[in-house]
Write an enzyme that holds these catalytic residues in place. Structure first.
Site, short mmCIF file in Angstrom:
data_model
loop_
_atom_site.label_atom_id
_atom_site.label_comp_id
_atom_site.label_asym_id
_atom_site.label_seq_id
_atom_site.Cartn_x
_atom_site.Cartn_y
_atom_site.Cartn_z
NE ARG A 78 -3.49 2.21 2.70
CZ ARG A 78 -3.44 3.43 3.67
NH1 ARG A 78 -2.64 3.21 5.28
NH2 ARG A 78 -3.94 4.56 3.66
CG HIS A 122 -1.07 9.31 3.57
ND1 HIS A 122 -1.00 8.28 3.70
CD2 HIS A 122 -0.21 9.68 4.77
CE1 HIS A 122 -0.90 7.56 5.20
NE2 HIS A 122 -0.48 8.71 5.16
O1 IFM Z 1 2.67 7.14 10.10
C1 IFM Z 1 1.80 7.64 9.86
C2 IFM Z 1 0.13 7.87 8.42
O2 IFM Z 1 1.27 8.66 7.96
C3 IFM Z 1 -0.99 7.47 9.08
N1 IFM Z 1 -1.64 6.75 10.20
C4 IFM Z 1 -0.41 7.14 11.49
C5 IFM Z 1 0.49 6.87 11.24
C6 IFM Z 1 0.83 6.92 12.28
O3 IFM Z 1 1.49 7.94 13.45
#
Ligand code: IFM
Length: 465
Positions: A78, A122
């Site tokens: 992913r 993202h």
């Molecule tokens: O690193 C992050 C990611 O980008 C999104 N979810 C949580 C992870 C850890 O904080």
């Protein structure tokens, strides 16, 4: 070991990353700046003044990284697409060199026998779009649709699994209410407006991916928070309902049911009149999904007030979550924590899967992120010995297996993260990888947890320790 200890045939084993956290090469081949480049350049925003350079230089080292994915026996990877590589201005002219990078990546993944799972957003919004309001500007949702169409058209013959957004709560609330993520604003109305436009963007992008006609499965990766009342009082139960509303249901109800929760709208009536919701938006947001991604790290406990609690356990007074009453707080439970300070409780993973299975009407679920940061270093023997991370993974994967055995349609698991990387406001100080990265030399070392995960991914059984 009994067969009860085995994940079902076809269970997908993967690892996850995100563009800004690993790619580096932030000015290469026509990439435009993103809000994270701008934010990280501001003093005091990211620990140690770290930026998106060098990250893991994955932009240039992806062939080596795919080799490591094979060593880990992964079935899927992913990753996210950097919008400013594809459309440096956010809209308008497509940068072919940006598309070409993802073309090469996807081809190399397929050649190595890995399924590419792509996330479209993202958090690296093109800076130009921020200048006209970013996610608070309704047009951004439409730009996101157009960008998604470009990417899905280019890669959709080879990428089947798409996630529109990663963790819309972070993009809207950490970025616009708490101010700790880009763009670093602190404004409740902005945060709620951004949340709505992100969801609208999700709906529009879902339609755009499907309109390409390529076979596709579309979902979203949610960081659904597991909110628990600290005690049995009515005030704690009320705090939990309110926190759950603004952390979870404000996202999942529009996406899964096509409505905003009435209690959340009532709770926030003094903050906004919700006039950013236009006719037809909820229908657009409420697209049928093929799967739901669940990102889980830790539960949260909340209380109606700090009265009588040990002050050392209490946090968030005055602003625990958007719309919180001033007395409502978070309460830590004294459990072991990771290097992020997040309490370790795998039962939360079972709970969140069970809840979302109930709410999402039986569609496939995937854990799209789960993992932990610990203070790793390379030992004299050249290895990275991280037993705490193995414990974390094993306990959470046992919770995941329990969910599968309980009939929850959990089809796969992506560890966060493949590589140590740029952990947002924490910069490079927090290491989440199955693979250690020396940022000076870019040398990769598979950690003991990576070797453990490789055995699990190969056999679908917990390795002996
Ligand atoms: O690193 C992050 C990611 O980008 C999104 N979810 C949580 C992870 C850890 O904080």
């Amino acid at each position: 070991m009994t067969d009860q200890e085995r994940f079902p045939e076809g269970f997908l084993w993967g690892a996850a990353t995100a563009s800004f956290q690993i790619e580096g090469a932030t000015t290469a081949d026509g990439r435009g700046p993103s809000i994270w480049d701008t934010f990280a350049d501001l003093p005091g925003t990211v620990l140690g003044g770290d930026t998106g350079e060098p990250a893991d230089d994955h932009y240039n080292r992806y062939p080596e990284d795919i080799g490591l994915m094979r060593e880990l026996n992964l079935g899927a990877y992913r990753f996210s697409i950097a919008w400013p590589r594809v459309l440096p201005q956010g809209s308008g002219a497509v940068n072919q060199a940006g598309i070409d990078f993802y073309d090469r990546l996807v081809d190399a993944l397929l050649e190595a026998g890995l399924q590419p799972w792509a996330t479209l957003y993202h958090w690296d919004l093109p800076q130009t779009l921020q200048e006209s309001g970013g996610w608070t500007d309704r047009d951004t949702a439409e730009h996101f649709r157009d960008y998604s169409a470009v990417v899905a058209e280019a890669l959709g013959d080879r990428v089947e699994n798409w996630m529109t957004l990663n963790e819309p709560w972070c993009a809207s609330f950490l970025g616009h209410y708490h101010g700790v993520h880009a763009p670093g604003h602190r404004d409740s109305v902005e945060a709620l407006t951004a949340a709505h436009h992100l969801l609208l963007g999700h709906g529009l992008a879902t339609q755009a991916i499907r309109a390409t006609g390529h076979p596709s499965r579309v979902g979203m990766a949610h960081n659904q928070a597991v909110i628990r009342p600290h005690g049995a009082s009515a005030a704690d139960a009320r705090a939990a309902r309110r926190a759950d509303g603004v952390r979870n249901r404000i996202f999942t109800d529009p996406v899964l049911k096509g409505v905003y929760p009435a209690d959340v709208k009532a709770d926030l009536a003094e903050v906004t009149d919700f006039s950013f919701i236009k006719d037809g938006d909820l229908e657009t947001i409420h697209q049928p999904l093929d799967f739901l991604g669940v990102n889980y790290y830790t539960p949260e406990w909340v209380a109606g007030s700090a009265k009588g609690l040990d002050p050392a356990t209490v946090s968030g007074e005055g602003s625990a979550w958007l719309g919180a009453d001033p007395e409502e707080v978070h309460v830590s439970q004294g459990l072991p924590v990771t290097h992020m300070g997040w309490e370790i409780d795998p039962t939360g993973l079972f709970d969140v899967l069970q809840r979302l299975a109930g709410e999402s009407g039986g569609i496939d679920l995937y854990v799209t992120e789960n993992g932990c940061a610990f203070e790793d270093s390379v030992a004299d023997d050249g290895g990275v010995h991280d037993p705490d991370r193995i414990d974390y993974y094993e306990s959470h994967l046992r919770a995941a297996l329990e969910a599968v055995r309980a009939g929850i349609p959990l089809r796969g698991y992506f560890a966060w993260s493949l590589l140590d990387n740029f952990e947002w406001a924490w910069g490079y100080s927090r290491r989440f990888g199955l693979i250690h990265v020396d940022y000076e030399t870019q040398k990769r070392v598979v950690k003991d947890s990576g070797k453990w995960y490789a055995q699990l991914a190969q056999t679908s059984r917990f390795p002996n320790r």
